[in-house]
Design an enzyme around this catalytic site. Sequence first.
Site, PDB file in Angstrom:
ATOM      1  CD  GLU A 262      96.964 -75.441  12.862  1.00  9.80           C
ATOM      2  OE1 GLU A 262      98.030 -75.584  12.206  1.00  9.80           O
ATOM      3  OE2 GLU A 262      96.059 -76.294  12.865  1.00  9.80           O
ATOM      4  CG  HIS A 279      98.193 -79.292  11.898  1.00 14.87           C
ATOM      5  ND1 HIS A 279      97.499 -78.279  11.301  1.00 14.87           N
ATOM      6  CD2 HIS A 279      98.063 -80.372  11.080  1.00 14.87           C
ATOM      7  CE1 HIS A 279      96.964 -78.717  10.166  1.00 14.87           C
ATOM      8  NE2 HIS A 279      97.289 -79.984  10.019  1.00 14.87           N
TER       9      HIS A 279
END
Length: 312
Positions: A262, A279
């Site tokens: 990420e 997220h």
Amino acid sequence: MNTFVISTSSFDTDNNAAIQRLINAGLQPVMNPYGRRLTEDEAATLLNNDVVGMIAGVEPLTARVIQSATNLKVISRCGTGMDSVDLTAAKSLGIAVLNTPEAPAQAVAELTLGLMLAALRRICQTDRLVRAGEWPRTQGGLLAAQTVGIIGLGHIGKRVAKLCQAFEATVVAYDPYVTQAPADITIVPMTQLLETADIISLHTPYSPDLHHLIDAQALARMKSGAIVINAARGGLIDENALKDALDSGRLSAAALDAFEQEPYQGSLFKYDNLILSSHVGSLAREARQRMELEAAENLLNGLIKTGIIRDA
């Protein structure tokens, strides 16, 4: 001067009584200067010799990072998962590690439900087509008609089950640590869940033992047309195997709020039946406020126990 680090990308220090008490006790806050998740090297640099406490996000607090923080006494996770912290290293150095398991649970559960509904009713796909000038008569499915399989029946998983039951869905669950299921939830073996659930939702922390829990073999066991939701942790799903399952039509849709790397950059972008989010499971205003308050309270109480701060 003793300091404490707040490594989350944002944090309201002004309206947090525990933070203000730490400051009034003479501790200086050190904020995340990057506005994003820290790398391992950045975390190690931030945790210098003056740091006695930390409010942690999801940055990798490896053994190397923890061992470099020679005066660190307390790590307070602003969130539920502990997989980003080397708990063995922390324990060996006498560092207390605390978290806020209840605070984000409802927010993550509600996002999960939203992802389920969006996947079932193809909301994102329909939105894109309407914006492109089309007027599709998209036919989706009812959550009430689905069997939802929940992997991990902790704080979040139980709330997801309750929300799904409110929609009259059938709920089955797999959790090797749960022997007594809540009302109207059937505990089943993992293989049975994979083979019978229409929607499979992950709510388990990440650990090396659970790396690629949903791999090619698991995906092959799923019903044709199943939907997979991951609002838990990256690494639980083999993303390459997921692509193959979407290509083959084994899955009708999927939704991911967590990725192995990420921010995510990769070939999953091309799938129209895959919902991607960044997220944000716990990022509901009310949940975030509670997480920050509890994380700060945990840090304050932890430092009181060490004697660094005197109890009032």
